[in-house]
Design a protein around this motif. Structure first.
Motif, PDB file in Angstrom:
ATOM      1  N   LYS A  52       0.680  -4.923  -0.692  1.00  0.00           N
ATOM      2  CA  LYS A  52       0.484  -5.075   0.754  1.00  0.00           C
ATOM      3  C   LYS A  52      -0.959  -4.783   1.155  1.00  0.00           C
ATOM      4  O   LYS A  52      -1.607  -5.576   1.838  1.00  0.00           O
ATOM      5  CB  LYS A  52       1.437  -4.136   1.525  1.00  0.00           C
ATOM      6  CG  LYS A  52       2.890  -4.304   1.183  1.00  0.00           C
ATOM      7  CD  LYS A  52       3.770  -3.336   1.962  1.00  0.00           C
ATOM      8  CE  LYS A  52       3.567  -1.870   1.640  1.00  0.00           C
ATOM      9  NZ  LYS A  52       3.978  -1.476   0.283  1.00  0.00           N
ATOM     10  N   THR A  53      -1.440  -3.624   0.727  1.00  0.00           N
ATOM     11  CA  THR A  53      -2.809  -3.238   1.078  1.00  0.00           C
ATOM     12  C   THR A  53      -3.813  -4.227   0.483  1.00  0.00           C
ATOM     13  O   THR A  53      -4.782  -4.610   1.145  1.00  0.00           O
ATOM     14  CB  THR A  53      -3.104  -1.803   0.594  1.00  0.00           C
ATOM     15  OG1 THR A  53      -2.182  -0.925   1.230  1.00  0.00           O
ATOM     16  CG2 THR A  53      -4.513  -1.380   0.933  1.00  0.00           C
ATOM     17  N   THR A  54      -3.563  -4.642  -0.733  1.00  0.00           N
ATOM     18  CA  THR A  54      -4.466  -5.599  -1.372  1.00  0.00           C
ATOM     19  C   THR A  54      -4.566  -6.877  -0.528  1.00  0.00           C
ATOM     20  O   THR A  54      -5.665  -7.368  -0.264  1.00  0.00           O
ATOM     21  CB  THR A  54      -3.964  -5.945  -2.792  1.00  0.00           C
ATOM     22  OG1 THR A  54      -3.885  -4.739  -3.544  1.00  0.00           O
ATOM     23  CG2 THR A  54      -4.888  -6.909  -3.477  1.00  0.00           C
TER      24      THR A  54
ATOM     25  N   PRO B  31      -6.836   1.181   8.588  1.00  0.00           N
ATOM     26  CA  PRO B  31      -6.532   1.295   7.164  1.00  0.00           C
ATOM     27  C   PRO B  31      -5.418   2.295   6.909  1.00  0.00           C
ATOM     28  O   PRO B  31      -5.087   3.113   7.766  1.00  0.00           O
ATOM     29  CB  PRO B  31      -7.851   1.770   6.563  1.00  0.00           C
ATOM     30  CG  PRO B  31      -8.500   2.533   7.651  1.00  0.00           C
ATOM     31  CD  PRO B  31      -8.082   1.883   8.940  1.00  0.00           C
ATOM     32  N   GLN B  32      -4.871   2.199   5.711  1.00  0.00           N
ATOM     33  CA  GLN B  32      -3.776   3.086   5.330  1.00  0.00           C
ATOM     34  C   GLN B  32      -4.240   4.535   5.212  1.00  0.00           C
ATOM     35  O   GLN B  32      -3.565   5.443   5.664  1.00  0.00           O
ATOM     36  CB  GLN B  32      -3.212   2.592   3.992  1.00  0.00           C
ATOM     37  CG  GLN B  32      -2.057   3.410   3.479  1.00  0.00           C
ATOM     38  CD  GLN B  32      -1.458   2.807   2.217  1.00  0.00           C
ATOM     39  OE1 GLN B  32      -1.823   1.714   1.788  1.00  0.00           O
ATOM     40  NE2 GLN B  32      -0.532   3.509   1.613  1.00  0.00           N
ATOM     41  N   GLU B  33      -5.406   4.716   4.606  1.00  0.00           N
ATOM     42  CA  GLU B  33      -5.911   6.077   4.402  1.00  0.00           C
ATOM     43  C   GLU B  33      -6.702   6.522   5.623  1.00  0.00           C
ATOM     44  O   GLU B  33      -7.307   5.714   6.311  1.00  0.00           O
ATOM     45  CB  GLU B  33      -6.826   6.121   3.173  1.00  0.00           C
ATOM     46  CG  GLU B  33      -6.220   5.538   1.913  1.00  0.00           C
ATOM     47  CD  GLU B  33      -5.111   6.405   1.334  1.00  0.00           C
ATOM     48  OE1 GLU B  33      -5.105   7.612   1.625  1.00  0.00           O
ATOM     49  OE2 GLU B  33      -4.257   5.869   0.615  1.00  0.00           O
TER      50      GLU B  33
ATOM     51  N   LEU C  70      -2.359  -3.318  10.888  1.00  0.00           N
ATOM     52  CA  LEU C  70      -2.005  -1.904  10.822  1.00  0.00           C
ATOM     53  C   LEU C  70      -1.371  -1.663   9.455  1.00  0.00           C
ATOM     54  O   LEU C  70      -0.249  -2.104   9.207  1.00  0.00           O
ATOM     55  CB  LEU C  70      -0.994  -1.560  11.918  1.00  0.00           C
ATOM     56  CG  LEU C  70      -1.453  -1.715  13.370  1.00  0.00           C
ATOM     57  CD1 LEU C  70      -0.267  -1.881  14.304  1.00  0.00           C
ATOM     58  CD2 LEU C  70      -2.275  -0.516  13.800  1.00  0.00           C
ATOM     59  N   ASP C  71      -2.112  -0.982   8.587  1.00  0.00           N
ATOM     60  CA  ASP C  71      -1.602  -0.755   7.237  1.00  0.00           C
ATOM     61  C   ASP C  71      -0.894   0.596   7.191  1.00  0.00           C
ATOM     62  O   ASP C  71      -1.533   1.633   7.181  1.00  0.00           O
ATOM     63  CB  ASP C  71      -2.759  -0.819   6.226  1.00  0.00           C
ATOM     64  CG  ASP C  71      -2.255  -0.977   4.800  1.00  0.00           C
ATOM     65  OD1 ASP C  71      -1.024  -1.009   4.599  1.00  0.00           O
ATOM     66  OD2 ASP C  71      -3.098  -1.082   3.891  1.00  0.00           O
ATOM     67  N   GLU C  72       0.416   0.560   7.166  1.00  0.00           N
ATOM     68  CA  GLU C  72       1.258   1.761   7.176  1.00  0.00           C
ATOM     69  C   GLU C  72       0.851   2.729   8.275  1.00  0.00           C
ATOM     70  O   GLU C  72       0.512   3.887   7.990  1.00  0.00           O
ATOM     71  CB  GLU C  72       1.211   2.452   5.818  1.00  0.00           C
ATOM     72  CG  GLU C  72       1.381   1.447   4.702  1.00  0.00           C
ATOM     73  CD  GLU C  72       2.469   1.816   3.721  1.00  0.00           C
ATOM     74  OE1 GLU C  72       3.111   2.854   3.897  1.00  0.00           O
ATOM     75  OE2 GLU C  72       2.685   1.022   2.793  1.00  0.00           O
ATOM     76  N   PRO C  73       0.886   2.271   9.507  1.00  0.00           N
ATOM     77  CA  PRO C  73       0.403   3.127  10.600  1.00  0.00           C
ATOM     78  C   PRO C  73       1.288   4.333  10.843  1.00  0.00           C
ATOM     79  O   PRO C  73       0.822   5.315  11.390  1.00  0.00           O
ATOM     80  CB  PRO C  73       0.417   2.203  11.814  1.00  0.00           C
ATOM     81  CG  PRO C  73       1.431   1.163  11.480  1.00  0.00           C
ATOM     82  CD  PRO C  73       1.372   0.972   9.999  1.00  0.00           C
TER      83      PRO C  73
END
Ligand SMILES: Nc1ncnc2c1ncn2[C@@H]1O[C@H](COP(=O)(O)OP(=O)(O)O)[C@@H](O)[C@H]1O
Ligand SMILES: [Mg+2]
Lengths: 314, 253
Positions: A49-51, A89-91, A163-166
């Motif tokens: 997903k993030t990729t 981002p996720q992080e 929104l990556d894993e918000p």
């Protein structure tokens, strides 16, 4: 020519990603995101997903394939494309020593927009960050940092928001605030693509859902269609008297009897017009099988997800 | 051209300096003052003039160069290393900025800081020794050129480094020795003949010599050679950065 099919706002065309260590994180991904929708990308950890998001946003290079966003190639016309995309981002990557206000001003400028304090103030107020505008980011809690990242992503008024894993590691209050904001943004015409661990959230929020596993996009569907198509309904009957086994006359129905012989479960596809419940019940009556309780349930998106991916979310 | 983007990076970097204004200024000013007290006054008073320049005045251009090189490299390398280290580089990579713009922002800010610092040291020196600048235009030109070149060099180090140790290893093991041996505190004519030849492989010799020429009109090597060498190094750095950006080396996976 198909006249009334609106052009997608993002088209991912045959994207492959092989990382430097030889690991293939994405396998020939084809995906279209519709203008103005909320699209949820679901998949277990490491699914890619993030990729995929990072490739669309320009952080990671695709090994092959093309991506068109709002009519522009994301590599060749990166300026035009990136100016309209915002990414959370996720992080939690933040500049610890900067103030909240300075960091969102920076983001707006970096994305090529003229200063607009009134707009930035509104963004901060919407995210309940206005009181914290002069604080250094390192003094904020994780949830507050997440809000700062959202504010940064919105600082240049993007029309596409990733929104990556918000909701990862975020408290209930922020999650509610965030989803309220997402709905508001969509109402204003922003396209939103999110990944989430919380399937109920996708169930709640998304217009369409894509499920990705081991770098492959397994399915992309309207949420309702997906639930209908793959969802199962169950009729659960609690019997008055234990049954040793299922009578042969009922073999037309795929029934399952509990070990104690007291619960009879009938599963059927959700999209079937004729569920067969009426016929089953009258058959039960004919055989004097009495039940004291009757319940129907639908499988959740989570059940569907698990059945597709064969592993729990994580 | 994303002017707002360049400005955002530039301001961000300058703000970083101003947050630590006291350290940024106090440390180099203090060290150079010590140099002037020790070398200029205490030892210098026992030293004869070099090229009919008092020793205290002789070391000014070298001292400024020393600081200029160190500051340019550390500012620029730290500037681009930090976002890589903290992860905030995601924003730079997803922004509508070209690498030339990123470079202008970071290198511009690093060079600005070191030029300001160079001028500050020049002012500090005035307290200890009288001096005059024969070619002020060339003095500024050398100052700018060196600041930009070594900020660029620092930027490259910052891109290459993947740990704080690596960030410091080149400045410490290469640049500092080269500056000390580059004729900051002596004229290369004072070296034994063989070393006079060897020292010409040290690029810093040309920087200091050219810079000192702009002050006093005397140089170890011809000023045109100095200028040529400085430009040469600038072009090497530019070419390298161009290659890095083209290939995405160490930036985009
Ligand atoms: N820089 C990288 N180098 C090598 N492998 C990577 C890199 N980044 C991610 N991966 C691998 O690619 C896969 C997909 O990762 P990711 O896109 O982060 O998944 P998700 O966001 O769905 O959890 C994982 O197996 C991960 O280990
Ligand atoms: Mg991820």
């Amino acid at each position: 020519m198909i006249a009334d099919k609106p052009t997608p706002i993002i088209s991912v065309l045959g994207v492959n990603k092989i990382y430097a260590d030889g690991f293939q994180a994405l396998k020939k991904i084809n995906l279209e995101i519709k203008r103005g929708e909320i699209f949820a990308l679901l998949g277990p950890n490491g699914a890619g997903k993030t990729t995929l998001i990072n490739i669309i946003c320009g952080i990671v290079k695709a090994t092959s394939g093309t991506i068109i966003a709002d009519g522009h190639d994301t590599v060749r016309d990166y300026r035009t494309v990136r100016a309209i995309i915002g990414l959370v981002p996720q992080e939690l990557h933040t500049d610890s020593f900067e103030s909240v206000w300075a960091t969102i001003k920076f983001s707006r400028g970096l994305f090529g927009k003229a200063p607009n304090s009134a707009y930035l103030e509104k963004v901060l107020r919407d995210l309940s960050l206005w009181d914290k505008r002069d604080q250094k980011i390192m003094t904020l809690s994780g949830g507050m940092k997440r809000r700062v990242l959202i504010a940064k992503a919105l600082a240049h008024e993007p029309t596409i928001l990733f929104l990556d894993e918000p909701s990862a590691g975020v408290d209930v209050e922020l999650r509610h605030d965030m989803w309220r904001m997402v709905r508001k943004l969509r109402a204003q015409g922003t396209t939103i693509i999110l990944t989430t661990h919380y399937i109920e959230e996708a169930e709640d929020m998304a217009d369409r859902i894509g499920i990705i596993n081991k770098g492959e996009l397994i399915i992309v569907e309207d949420k309702e269609v997906l639930m209908q198509k793959l969802g199962k309904k169950q009729l659960t009957l609690t019997l008055r008297q234990a049954m040793m086994n299922i009578p042969a006359e009922l073999s037309a129905w795929p029934l399952v009897l509990s070990n104690d012989g007291l619960v009879l479960v009938y599963s059927f596809n959700a999209q079937e017009e004729e569920s067969g419940i009426a016929a089953l019940l009258s058959k039960l009556g004919e055989h004097d099988i009495e039940f004291k309780d009757l319940r129907t349930s639908e499988s959740s998106l989570e059940d569907i997800f698990v059945s597709l991916v064969h592993q729990p979310m994580g | 051209m994303n002017i707002y983007g360049i400005r955002a990076i530039y301001r961000f970097e300058m703000a970083r300096t101003f947050r630590t204004l006291w350290e940024s200024i106090a440390a180099p000013v203090l060290t150079t003052s010590l140099y002037f007290i020790v070398f200029g006054k205490a030892i210098g008073s026992r030293m004869g003039d070099i090229d009919s320049i008092s020793y205290g005045a002789f070391i000014i251009p070298g001292l400024i160069m020393l600081n200029l090189l160190n500051e340019s490299i550390s500012n620029a390398s730290f500037g681009i290393y930090m976002p890589k280290w903290s992860g905030t580089i995601y924003e730079l990579l997803s922004a509508p900025v070209s690498w030339v713009e990123v470079l202008i922002g970071y290198v511009g800010a690093a060079a600005t800081k070191s030029v300001l610092l160079g001028l500050l040291i020049l002012g500090t020196a005035r307290i200890f020794v009288p001096y005059e600048i024969v070619h002020p235009f060339w003095m500024i030109a050398f100052l700018l050129l060196t600041a930009v070149t070594f900020s660029l060099f620092g930027f490259i180090i910052g891109l290459w480094a993947d740990s704080f140790q690596k960030l410091q290893v080149i400045p410490m093991l290469v640049v500092t020795p080269l500056t000390f041996l580059g004729g900051a505190f002596y004229s290369i004519n004072m070296l034994p003949p063989l070393w006079q030849k060897i020292t010409l492989f040290n690029p810093v010799v040309y920087l200091i010599s050219g810079f000192r020429w702009s002050f006093y009109g005397v140089a170890d090597v011809h000023v045109a050679v100095s200028l040529g060498m400085t430009f040469g190094f600038l072009i090497i750095c530019l070419a390298f950065v161009g290659w890095v950006f083209k290939t995405g080396y160490k930036i985009r996976s």
